[in-house]
Design a protein around this motif. Structure first.
Motif, PDB file in Angstrom:
ATOM      1  N   GLN A  64       0.839  -1.201   0.000  1.00 15.30           N
ATOM      2  CA  GLN A  64       0.000   0.000   0.000  1.00 15.30           C
ATOM      3  C   GLN A  64       0.876   1.254   0.000  1.00 15.30           C
ATOM      4  OE1 GLN A  64      -3.234   0.150   2.778  1.00 15.30           O
ATOM      5  NE2 GLN A  64      -3.476   2.358   2.559  1.00 15.30           N
ATOM      6  N   ARG A  65       1.909   1.276   0.838  1.00 14.28           N
ATOM      7  CA  ARG A  65       2.805   2.440   0.885  1.00 14.28           C
ATOM      8  C   ARG A  65       3.548   2.616  -0.439  1.00 14.28           C
ATOM      9  NH1 ARG A  65       6.772   1.712   5.023  1.00 14.28           N
ATOM     10  NH2 ARG A  65       6.174  -0.458   5.213  1.00 14.28           N
ATOM     11  N   ILE A  66       3.968   1.519  -1.032  1.00 18.23           N
ATOM     12  CA  ILE A  66       4.649   1.596  -2.331  1.00 18.23           C
ATOM     13  C   ILE A  66       3.670   2.098  -3.397  1.00 18.23           C
ATOM     14  CG2 ILE A  66       5.675   0.217  -4.187  1.00 18.23           C
ATOM     15  CD1 ILE A  66       6.935  -1.536  -1.940  1.00 18.23           C
ATOM     16  N   GLY A  67       2.434   1.608  -3.377  1.00 13.47           N
ATOM     17  CA  GLY A  67       1.421   2.019  -4.347  1.00 13.47           C
ATOM     18  C   GLY A  67       1.037   3.483  -4.248  1.00 13.47           C
ATOM     19  N   GLU A  68       1.186   4.063  -3.067  1.00 16.37           N
ATOM     20  CA  GLU A  68       0.919   5.496  -2.901  1.00 16.37           C
ATOM     21  C   GLU A  68       2.029   6.354  -3.492  1.00 16.37           C
ATOM     22  OE1 GLU A  68       0.392   5.785   1.328  1.00 16.37           O
ATOM     23  OE2 GLU A  68      -1.605   4.859   1.254  1.00 16.37           O
ATOM     24  N   ALA A  69       3.217   5.788  -3.646  1.00 16.75           N
ATOM     25  CA  ALA A  69       4.370   6.553  -4.137  1.00 16.75           C
ATOM     26  C   ALA A  69       4.696   6.277  -5.605  1.00 16.75           C
ATOM     27  CB  ALA A  69       5.595   6.242  -3.275  1.00 16.75           C
ATOM     28  N   PHE A  70       4.250   5.137  -6.132  1.00 16.46           N
ATOM     29  CA  PHE A  70       4.600   4.739  -7.495  1.00 16.46           C
ATOM     30  C   PHE A  70       3.365   4.268  -8.241  1.00 16.46           C
ATOM     31  CE2 PHE A  70       8.406   4.189  -5.005  1.00 16.46           C
ATOM     32  CZ  PHE A  70       9.395   4.712  -5.823  1.00 16.46           C
ATOM     33  N   GLU A  71       3.412   4.414  -9.549  1.00 14.27           N
ATOM     34  CA  GLU A  71       2.366   3.864 -10.400  1.00 14.27           C
ATOM     35  C   GLU A  71       2.658   2.383 -10.619  1.00 14.27           C
ATOM     36  OE1 GLU A  71       0.540   4.425 -14.909  1.00 14.27           O
ATOM     37  OE2 GLU A  71       2.280   5.612 -14.290  1.00 14.27           O
ATOM     38  N   VAL A  72       1.673   1.538 -10.388  1.00 16.03           N
ATOM     39  CA  VAL A  72       1.814   0.108 -10.633  1.00 16.03           C
ATOM     40  C   VAL A  72       1.351  -0.154 -12.066  1.00 16.03           C
ATOM     41  CG1 VAL A  72       1.105  -2.219  -9.959  1.00 16.03           C
ATOM     42  CG2 VAL A  72       1.461  -0.454  -8.201  1.00 16.03           C
ATOM     43  N   LEU A  73       2.276  -0.580 -12.925  1.00 15.68           N
ATOM     44  CA  LEU A  73       1.964  -0.812 -14.334  1.00 15.68           C
ATOM     45  C   LEU A  73       1.460  -2.226 -14.591  1.00 15.68           C
ATOM     46  CD1 LEU A  73       5.013   0.968 -16.000  1.00 15.68           C
ATOM     47  CD2 LEU A  73       2.722   1.889 -15.564  1.00 15.68           C
ATOM     48  N   ASP A  74       1.943  -3.165 -13.807  1.00 19.21           N
ATOM     49  CA  ASP A  74       1.537  -4.555 -13.989  1.00 19.21           C
ATOM     50  C   ASP A  74       1.893  -5.316 -12.717  1.00 19.21           C
ATOM     51  OD1 ASP A  74       0.478  -6.793 -15.199  1.00 19.21           O
ATOM     52  OD2 ASP A  74       1.992  -6.937 -16.771  1.00 19.21           O
ATOM     53  N   GLN A  75       1.273  -6.458 -12.538  1.00 14.22           N
ATOM     54  CA  GLN A  75       1.596  -7.271 -11.375  1.00 14.22           C
ATOM     55  C   GLN A  75       1.173  -8.699 -11.606  1.00 14.22           C
ATOM     56  OE1 GLN A  75      -0.817  -5.168  -8.433  1.00 14.22           O
ATOM     57  NE2 GLN A  75      -2.024  -7.025  -8.154  1.00 14.22           N
ATOM     58  N   THR A  76       1.785  -9.598 -10.855  1.00 15.50           N
ATOM     59  CA  THR A  76       1.397 -11.001 -10.882  1.00 15.50           C
ATOM     60  C   THR A  76       1.619 -11.587  -9.499  1.00 15.50           C
ATOM     61  OG1 THR A  76       1.577 -13.078 -12.109  1.00 15.50           O
ATOM     62  CG2 THR A  76       3.645 -11.937 -11.598  1.00 15.50           C
ATOM     63  N   THR A  77       0.876 -12.624  -9.196  1.00 12.77           N
ATOM     64  CA  THR A  77       1.019 -13.339  -7.935  1.00 12.77           C
ATOM     65  C   THR A  77       1.322 -14.796  -8.251  1.00 12.77           C
ATOM     66  OG1 THR A  77      -0.550 -11.861  -6.843  1.00 12.77           O
ATOM     67  CG2 THR A  77      -0.132 -13.979  -5.783  1.00 12.77           C
ATOM     68  N   VAL A  78       2.329 -15.328  -7.582  1.00 18.90           N
ATOM     69  CA  VAL A  78       2.720 -16.716  -7.774  1.00 18.90           C
ATOM     70  C   VAL A  78       2.588 -17.425  -6.439  1.00 18.90           C
ATOM     71  CG1 VAL A  78       4.602 -18.267  -8.428  1.00 18.90           C
ATOM     72  CG2 VAL A  78       4.334 -16.073  -9.598  1.00 18.90           C
ATOM     73  N   SER A  79       1.860 -18.535  -6.440  1.00 15.59           N
ATOM     74  CA  SER A  79       1.697 -19.333  -5.222  1.00 15.59           C
ATOM     75  C   SER A  79       2.286 -20.714  -5.437  1.00 15.59           C
ATOM     76  CB  SER A  79       0.222 -19.458  -4.857  1.00 15.59           C
ATOM     77  OG  SER A  79      -0.302 -18.190  -4.530  1.00 15.59           O
ATOM     78  N   THR A  80       3.033 -21.172  -4.448  1.00 17.87           N
ATOM     79  CA  THR A  80       3.598 -22.515  -4.457  1.00 17.87           C
ATOM     80  C   THR A  80       3.320 -23.159  -3.105  1.00 17.87           C
ATOM     81  OG1 THR A  80       5.758 -21.922  -3.567  1.00 17.87           O
ATOM     82  CG2 THR A  80       5.473 -21.716  -5.966  1.00 17.87           C
ATOM     83  N   ARG A  81       3.777 -24.363  -2.922  1.00 25.05           N
ATOM     84  CA  ARG A  81       3.630 -25.022  -1.624  1.00 25.05           C
ATOM     85  C   ARG A  81       4.376 -24.246  -0.531  1.00 25.05           C
ATOM     86  NH1 ARG A  81       6.175 -30.374  -2.451  1.00 25.05           N
ATOM     87  NH2 ARG A  81       7.079 -29.302  -4.211  1.00 25.05           N
ATOM     88  N   LYS A  82       5.409 -23.520  -0.907  1.00 25.85           N
ATOM     89  CA  LYS A  82       6.225 -22.791   0.063  1.00 25.85           C
ATOM     90  C   LYS A  82       5.647 -21.432   0.432  1.00 25.85           C
ATOM     91  CE  LYS A  82      10.568 -24.943  -1.232  1.00 25.85           C
ATOM     92  NZ  LYS A  82      11.941 -24.706  -1.653  1.00 25.85           N
ATOM     93  N   GLY A  83       4.748 -20.893  -0.375  1.00 31.92           N
ATOM     94  CA  GLY A  83       4.178 -19.594  -0.063  1.00 31.92           C
ATOM     95  C   GLY A  83       3.742 -18.830  -1.294  1.00 31.92           C
ATOM     96  N   THR A  84       3.505 -17.548  -1.094  1.00 32.31           N
ATOM     97  CA  THR A  84       3.008 -16.676  -2.155  1.00 32.31           C
ATOM     98  C   THR A  84       3.942 -15.487  -2.320  1.00 32.31           C
ATOM     99  OG1 THR A  84       0.734 -17.303  -1.645  1.00 32.31           O
ATOM    100  CG2 THR A  84       1.036 -15.274  -2.886  1.00 32.31           C
ATOM    101  N   CYS A  85       4.207 -15.142  -3.568  1.00 32.16           N
ATOM    102  CA  CYS A  85       5.057 -13.996  -3.891  1.00 32.16           C
ATOM    103  C   CYS A  85       4.299 -13.094  -4.859  1.00 32.16           C
ATOM    104  CB  CYS A  85       6.358 -14.472  -4.527  1.00 32.16           C
ATOM    105  SG  CYS A  85       7.515 -13.132  -4.889  1.00 32.16           S
ATOM    106  N   VAL A  86       4.318 -11.789  -4.575  1.00 28.60           N
ATOM    107  CA  VAL A  86       3.712 -10.806  -5.462  1.00 28.60           C
ATOM    108  C   VAL A  86       4.833 -10.022  -6.123  1.00 28.60           C
ATOM    109  CG1 VAL A  86       2.235  -8.763  -5.573  1.00 28.60           C
ATOM    110  CG2 VAL A  86       1.658 -10.622  -4.017  1.00 28.60           C
ATOM    111  N   CYS A  87       4.732  -9.862  -7.423  1.00 26.79           N
ATOM    112  CA  CYS A  87       5.721  -9.110  -8.200  1.00 26.79           C
ATOM    113  C   CYS A  87       4.981  -7.988  -8.925  1.00 26.79           C
ATOM    114  CB  CYS A  87       6.411 -10.033  -9.194  1.00 26.79           C
ATOM    115  SG  CYS A  87       7.694  -9.215 -10.147  1.00 26.79           S
ATOM    116  N   LYS A  88       5.507  -6.759  -8.764  1.00 27.79           N
ATOM    117  CA  LYS A  88       4.870  -5.607  -9.406  1.00 27.79           C
ATOM    118  C   LYS A  88       5.897  -4.820 -10.214  1.00 27.79           C
ATOM    119  CE  LYS A  88       1.261  -5.195  -5.940  1.00 27.79           C
ATOM    120  NZ  LYS A  88       0.376  -4.297  -5.201  1.00 27.79           N
ATOM    121  N   VAL A  89       5.430  -4.295 -11.348  1.00 28.23           N
ATOM    122  CA  VAL A  89       6.224  -3.416 -12.186  1.00 28.23           C
ATOM    123  C   VAL A  89       5.802  -1.999 -11.856  1.00 28.23           C
ATOM    124  CG1 VAL A  89       6.831  -2.769 -14.540  1.00 28.23           C
ATOM    125  CG2 VAL A  89       6.326  -5.173 -14.004  1.00 28.23           C
TER     126      VAL A  89
END
Length: 122
Positions: free
Chosen positions: A95-120
């Motif tokens: 949320q803090r990052i989104g207030e300071a930068f424009e998010v152009l794209d994003q994806t979420t990857v989930s595995t047995r080990k956890g979830t990772c969000v990647c944003k451009v």
């Protein structure tokens, strides 16, 4: 090990850990360098098309300020690529990052080990 030098003009990798950089330097070449540095104070030499912070920004003392400073080392239309493993404070950080930068794209990857969000970011 997965870098393909024909796909980039210059790659600079940083890590605060001496051992990690020593291991990475074994794969360095004329276009690929590695430096021991703290992301909170590191000043890149030159301008980049893309700066990637993979599962590290949550270690910054001030993540938004660090991203803003690093963004100054981007070429026009350059991008920040930030990946964050999901943890109890990651939504607040995004949320803090989104207030300071424009998010152009994003994806979420989930595995047995956890979830990772990647944003451009721009």
């Amino acid at each position: 090990q997965r870098l393909q030098p024909q796909n980039y003009g210059r790659f600079v990798g940083i890590d605060i850990a001496d051992a990690a950089i020593a291991a990475a330097r074994l794969g360095a070449d004329a276009k690929t360098t590695y430096e021991v540095a703290d992301m909170d104070t590191y000043q890149p030499d030159g301008l980049f098309d893309c700066i990637i912070l993979n599962e590290v920004i949550y270690y910054s003392k001030n993540p938004v300020r660090t991203l803003g400073r690093l963004a100054q080392s981007l070429k026009p239309h350059g991008l920040l690529l930030v990946a964050i493993n999901h943890y109890k404070h990651s939504d607040d950080l995004w949320q803090r990052i989104g207030e300071a930068f424009e998010v152009l794209d994003q994806t979420t990857v989930s595995t047995r080990k956890g979830t990772c969000v990647c944003k451009v970011l721009h």
